[in-house]
Design a protein around this motif. Structure first.
Motif, PDB file in Angstrom:
ATOM      1  N   ARG A 122     -12.317 -11.524  -8.895  1.00 38.50           N
ATOM      2  CA  ARG A 122     -11.712 -11.998  -7.650  1.00 38.50           C
ATOM      3  C   ARG A 122     -10.782 -13.155  -7.968  1.00 38.50           C
ATOM      4  O   ARG A 122     -10.930 -13.816  -8.995  1.00 38.50           O
ATOM      5  N   VAL A 123      -9.841 -13.401  -7.068  1.00 42.75           N
ATOM      6  CA  VAL A 123      -8.955 -14.545  -7.232  1.00 42.75           C
ATOM      7  C   VAL A 123      -8.543 -15.042  -5.848  1.00 42.75           C
ATOM      8  O   VAL A 123      -8.200 -14.252  -4.965  1.00 42.75           O
ATOM      9  N   ASN A 124      -8.619 -16.355  -5.666  1.00 45.26           N
ATOM     10  CA  ASN A 124      -8.150 -16.980  -4.429  1.00 45.26           C
ATOM     11  C   ASN A 124      -6.682 -17.336  -4.619  1.00 45.26           C
ATOM     12  O   ASN A 124      -6.340 -18.198  -5.440  1.00 45.26           O
ATOM     13  N   VAL A 125      -5.806 -16.676  -3.855  1.00 44.69           N
ATOM     14  CA  VAL A 125      -4.367 -16.889  -3.994  1.00 44.69           C
ATOM     15  C   VAL A 125      -3.837 -17.930  -3.010  1.00 44.69           C
ATOM     16  O   VAL A 125      -2.623 -18.161  -2.944  1.00 44.69           O
ATOM     17  N   GLY A 126      -4.723 -18.566  -2.240  1.00 46.53           N
ATOM     18  CA  GLY A 126      -4.303 -19.636  -1.343  1.00 46.53           C
ATOM     19  C   GLY A 126      -3.449 -19.121  -0.204  1.00 46.53           C
ATOM     20  O   GLY A 126      -3.926 -18.506   0.736  1.00 46.53           O
ATOM     21  N   CYS A 127      -2.132 -19.397  -0.275  1.00 44.25           N
ATOM     22  CA  CYS A 127      -1.161 -18.944   0.731  1.00 44.25           C
ATOM     23  C   CYS A 127      -1.338 -19.639   2.080  1.00 44.25           C
ATOM     24  O   CYS A 127      -0.978 -19.080   3.119  1.00 44.25           O
ATOM     25  N   ASP A 128      -1.850 -20.864   2.076  1.00 49.66           N
ATOM     26  CA  ASP A 128      -1.992 -21.635   3.309  1.00 49.66           C
ATOM     27  C   ASP A 128      -0.762 -22.517   3.525  1.00 49.66           C
ATOM     28  O   ASP A 128       0.014 -22.762   2.613  1.00 49.66           O
ATOM     29  N   GLU A 129      -0.609 -22.995   4.738  1.00 49.19           N
ATOM     30  CA  GLU A 129       0.355 -24.049   5.090  1.00 49.19           C
ATOM     31  C   GLU A 129       1.735 -23.835   4.449  1.00 49.19           C
ATOM     32  O   GLU A 129       2.261 -24.704   3.760  1.00 49.19           O
ATOM     33  N   THR A 130       2.306 -22.690   4.709  1.00 50.24           N
ATOM     34  CA  THR A 130       3.666 -22.402   4.218  1.00 50.24           C
ATOM     35  C   THR A 130       4.669 -23.075   5.157  1.00 50.24           C
ATOM     36  O   THR A 130       5.403 -22.414   5.897  1.00 50.24           O
ATOM     37  N   PHE A 131       4.701 -24.405   5.090  1.00 42.45           N
ATOM     38  CA  PHE A 131       5.396 -25.204   6.086  1.00 42.45           C
ATOM     39  C   PHE A 131       6.893 -24.905   6.194  1.00 42.45           C
ATOM     40  O   PHE A 131       7.459 -24.964   7.279  1.00 42.45           O
ATOM     41  N   ASP A 132       7.543 -24.609   5.063  1.00 41.70           N
ATOM     42  CA  ASP A 132       8.993 -24.428   5.115  1.00 41.70           C
ATOM     43  C   ASP A 132       9.428 -22.971   5.173  1.00 41.70           C
ATOM     44  O   ASP A 132      10.629 -22.683   5.112  1.00 41.70           O
ATOM     45  N   LEU A 133       8.478 -22.050   5.306  1.00 39.68           N
ATOM     46  CA  LEU A 133       8.859 -20.648   5.452  1.00 39.68           C
ATOM     47  C   LEU A 133       9.700 -20.485   6.719  1.00 39.68           C
ATOM     48  O   LEU A 133       9.347 -20.972   7.795  1.00 39.68           O
ATOM     49  N   GLY A 134      10.843 -19.794   6.587  1.00 41.35           N
ATOM     50  CA  GLY A 134      11.720 -19.571   7.724  1.00 41.35           C
ATOM     51  C   GLY A 134      12.741 -20.657   7.960  1.00 41.35           C
ATOM     52  O   GLY A 134      13.600 -20.528   8.845  1.00 41.35           O
ATOM     53  N   LEU A 135      12.671 -21.726   7.162  1.00 41.80           N
ATOM     54  CA  LEU A 135      13.627 -22.824   7.330  1.00 41.80           C
ATOM     55  C   LEU A 135      14.811 -22.718   6.383  1.00 41.80           C
ATOM     56  O   LEU A 135      15.757 -23.501   6.480  1.00 41.80           O
ATOM     57  N   GLY A 136      14.764 -21.756   5.460  1.00 44.07           N
ATOM     58  CA  GLY A 136      15.827 -21.638   4.463  1.00 44.07           C
ATOM     59  C   GLY A 136      16.198 -20.195   4.216  1.00 44.07           C
ATOM     60  O   GLY A 136      16.717 -19.501   5.087  1.00 44.07           O
TER      61      GLY A 136
END
Length: 561
Positions: free
Chosen positions: A231-245
């Motif tokens: 198993r692996v935890n890939v995180g992917c939380d709090e993508t704050f700047d997604l959609g801003l660039g």
């Protein structure tokens, strides 16, 4: 009889048994679930039956506790049936916000987790693995190497703990994206304004495209073979700047959660290609619950939240309705605090436990974060470590009022119980103020915030509250003076508790000096002492790499006291 954890069923029978004359039988039986066991002490036989080898180890531990509490070697005749509330009982340590523990310290952590019957460990990683070809990213961070991971993995396996790889793979990658060689992967290579209103000069989130997937593929290729876990935890939380660039046109056309989910699906396919199961933080998907049904097959969402009123009930119900395997992740509430926030930690872990079990969560993952320099002394993490163990094994009915007893006996070998009382007094400081802040302590902000914010805070801490805090700190110091832990790192623990007192008193003094108009120059010697102790204590448990960044929070404070 005082057993940790408290068994689900314990039946005492008349009479005693001599362990020297008794036949000892230990066996695995497939009619018991993993981790579950029975222990029977009869007049001439001690019999242990477990669902797996871990269960036999837990039963052996229970028997050892009974022996230690039995006078003259005569054991009570009894039957115990026990097993964990959560199948997966994990602990996640942040090793990317400055503190990367030494190998000795990591091995000590494994021993403590095993004693408390955790069976999963994750080391939250952004940039602190020594990836070949990416030296510019980790050069100054004293990262873990592949060989060290394998050594740690073997130690975990020997103690029935799964070391699960953890590599954030979408957001929180500013420590990569600040470097010129990686700017082309950034959603916002020239920086962005965060949801908290501050401008961040580097991108933090990968642009969701093929180049980013190729980058992640290389990381997984190097990282994952060092672990037994599939198993692996890939995180992917709090993508704050997604959609801003880079992805702005797509987000405007389809919605940010849609673009997020499309890239998460591709990460899931990548993880599957490497023969692993994907765990990920569920915060973004939970903003659009109708998307939950589209999550990658076999992936495990981790529902996280760190306050006493987090909506675990609603979020766990949504995961259950979709028929998903999922985990809950409360926190130990030590980060962004100089004294710990024990009431918040206990309420948060209890809530996650209750709602997780009610809705069928398979695991609980207790998190320890290191935001803003990982300044909190290590000792503050111990109470929640014990409470997390109690809740994950015993369930929502766990009697966590006994954590000081269990901490003293199981981890510290402190017959006085005074060190646990020290931590309890420190952790109760939060309850003495009517003003609270989300995900951090008021006094931490009072110590490290800019002067205008501190002026506002100083008006919200009344003189009566200041006196109450000072009195509580005096009580903690009195407990500490009588404490006598006899564990291998006892001296370090005492010094860390003293550092907690030092930092909290400095925070209170800064607030008081601003509220009363007194000169703040007298605080400088206290600040220098706190910094000196921070540095020396850091190097006992941790590698030097992250220390300069952590130190900067103190040195920056010199100018704005």
């Amino acid at each position: 009889m005082h057993l940790f954890p408290q068994p689900r069923s314990l039946k005492l029978h008349p009479g005693t048994a001599s362990p020297h004359d008794a036949l000892f039988v230990s066996k695995i039986h497939d009619n018991l679930a993993p981790g579950h066991y029975t222990l029977r002490i009869g007049p001439d036989k001690i019999e242990i039956t477990g669902g797996d080898t871990a269960a036999l180890a837990y039963a052996d531990d229970t028997l050892a506790q009974i022996r230690a509490q039995s006078p003259e070697g005569q054991l009570p005749r009894l039957e115990i049936s026990d097993g964990p509330a959560f199948r997966e009982r994990g602990y996640m340590l942040d090793i990317s916000r400055c503190k990367v523990p030494t190998m000795d310290e990591l091995l000590r952590l494994v021993d403590r987790l095993a004693t408390l019957r955790y069976n999963q460990l994750q080391l939250y990683t952004e940039h602190t693995f020594a990836y070949t070809g990416h030296e510019s990213v980790w050069r100054d961070s004293s990262p873990l190497t592949g060989e060290e991971i394998e050594q740690l993995d073997a130690a975990c396996a020997a103690r029935h703990i799964e070391l699960v790889p953890n590599q954030n793979s979408f957001g929180h990658l500013e420590r990569w994206l600040r470097h010129p060689a990686y700017r082309h992967l950034a959603e916002c290579p020239d920086g962005f304004t965060s949801p908290f209103g501050d401008f961040r000069p580097y991108g933090a989130t990968l642009k969701p495209n093929a180049d980013s997937l190729a980058f992640l593929d290389e990381l997984y290729t190097q990282l994952l073979p060092h672990f037994r876990s599939r198993r692996v935890n890939v995180g992917c939380d709090e993508t704050f700047d997604l959609g801003l660039g880079w992805s702005r046109p797509q987000v405007e056309a389809e919605g940010i959660e849609e673009i997020y989910l499309e890239f998460l699906e591709k990460i899931g396919q990548l993880v599957e290609k490497h023969g692993h199961q994907m765990l990920f933080w569920a915060d973004i998907v939970l903003k659009r619950p109708e998307l939950i049904d589209r999550l990658p097959a076999g992936s495990v969402p981790v529902v996280w939240g760190y306050e006493r009123d987090h909506p675990f009930a609603e979020q766990c119900a949504q995961m259950a309705a979709a028929g998903l395997e999922f985990q809950v992740a409360p926190g130990d509430s030590t980060w962004l605090s100089t004294h710990g926030r024990l009431e918040t930690a206990q309420a948060n872990i209890a809530l996650a436990t209750r709602e997780g079990l009610r809705h069928g969560a398979h695991g609980l993952l207790l998190t320890h974060w290191g935001d803003q320099g990982h300044i909190q002394p290590y000792a503050l993490s111990l109470p929640a470590l014990v409470m997390g163990s109690q809740y994950s094994w015993e369930g929502a009915a766990a009697n966590v009022e006994r954590w000081p007893e269990f901490l003293s006996t199981r981890l510290l070998n402190d017959t006085t119980g005074e060190f646990a009382r020290t931590l309890a007094a420190l952790g109760s400081v939060e309850s003495l103020t009517t003003h609270r802040q989300h995900n951090r302590s008021v006094l931490f902000r009072g110590l490290f915030a800019e002067i205008d914010e501190v002026r506002a805070l100083a008006e919200k801490i009344t003189p009566v509250e200041s006196v109450a805090i000072a009195t509580r700190l005096d009580e903690a110091e009195a407990h500490l003076s009588r404490a006598c832990p006899r564990c291998p790192d006892a001296d370090w623990l005492r010094d860390e508790a003293a550092q907690s007192l030092r930092l909290t008193r400095l925070a209170l003094a800064r607030l008081e000096s601003i509220r009363t108009g007194k000169s703040r120059e007298t605080l400088l010697p206290q600040l220098e002492e706190a910094l000196s102790c921070h540095e020396s204590q850091w190097l006992l448990r941790n590698r030097p790499g992250g220390l300069p960044e952590s130190r900067s929070y103190f040195t920056g404070l010199r100018e704005r006291l």
